[in-house]
Design an enzyme around this catalytic site. Sequence first.
Site, PDB file in Angstrom:
ATOM      1  N   TYR A 164      -4.049  13.013 -18.322  1.00 14.22           N
ATOM      2  CA  TYR A 164      -4.344  11.616 -18.501  1.00 14.22           C
ATOM      3  C   TYR A 164      -3.532  10.994 -19.519  1.00 14.22           C
ATOM      4  O   TYR A 164      -3.137  11.483 -20.641  1.00 14.22           O
ATOM      5  CB  TYR A 164      -5.695  11.378 -19.202  1.00 14.22           C
ATOM      6  N   HIS A 165      -2.882   9.924 -19.239  1.00 19.23           N
ATOM      7  CA  HIS A 165      -2.070   9.228 -20.022  1.00 19.23           C
ATOM      8  C   HIS A 165      -2.289   7.692 -19.914  1.00 19.23           C
ATOM      9  O   HIS A 165      -2.414   7.478 -18.610  1.00 19.23           O
ATOM     10  CB  HIS A 165      -0.793   9.493 -19.969  1.00 19.23           C
ATOM     11  N   ASP A 192      -2.735   1.502 -11.989  1.00 19.86           N
ATOM     12  CA  ASP A 192      -3.600   0.266 -11.900  1.00 19.86           C
ATOM     13  C   ASP A 192      -2.863  -1.126 -11.551  1.00 19.86           C
ATOM     14  O   ASP A 192      -3.133  -1.866 -10.754  1.00 19.86           O
ATOM     15  CB  ASP A 192      -4.475  -0.138 -13.479  1.00 19.86           C
ATOM     16  N   GLU A 249       1.007  -1.082  -0.036  1.00 23.67           N
ATOM     17  CA  GLU A 249       0.114  -0.068   0.175  1.00 23.67           C
ATOM     18  C   GLU A 249       0.946   1.226   0.060  1.00 23.67           C
ATOM     19  O   GLU A 249       0.900   2.171  -0.678  1.00 23.67           O
ATOM     20  CB  GLU A 249      -0.953   0.131   1.241  1.00 23.67           C
TER      21      GLU A 249
END
Length: 112
Positions: A76-77, A85, A59
């Site tokens: 955003y890329h 993710d 974490e």
Amino acid sequence: MKRFKYAFQGLLVLFNKDKKFLIHIIFACFAILLSFYLKINIVEWFLIIIAIGFVLTFEAMNTALEYVVDLITDEYHELAKKAKDTAAASVMLASLIALVIGLIVFLPYFIK
């Protein structure tokens, strides 16, 4: 001593930024209290402590990676999304393994 200072600052960052870290701490405390209550053996203690350590470590690394990705780009890329993710998936995998370890350790005590 400065190393400890920076490490403690990092813990404060984790608690302030990542509410999921607090949730993991709560589950870890529950597992530790349950371990004391059930009087688990030393090998089981090692398994529980290692499982907790892995989840908290993953974490923390996930949060660090999120900061680095956010530092590199605010736009955003797709690669940034994949990096975040994948790091999140590592936390999920560590959590699932910790859950399995918890079931292996604690279930026999409840089945008796």
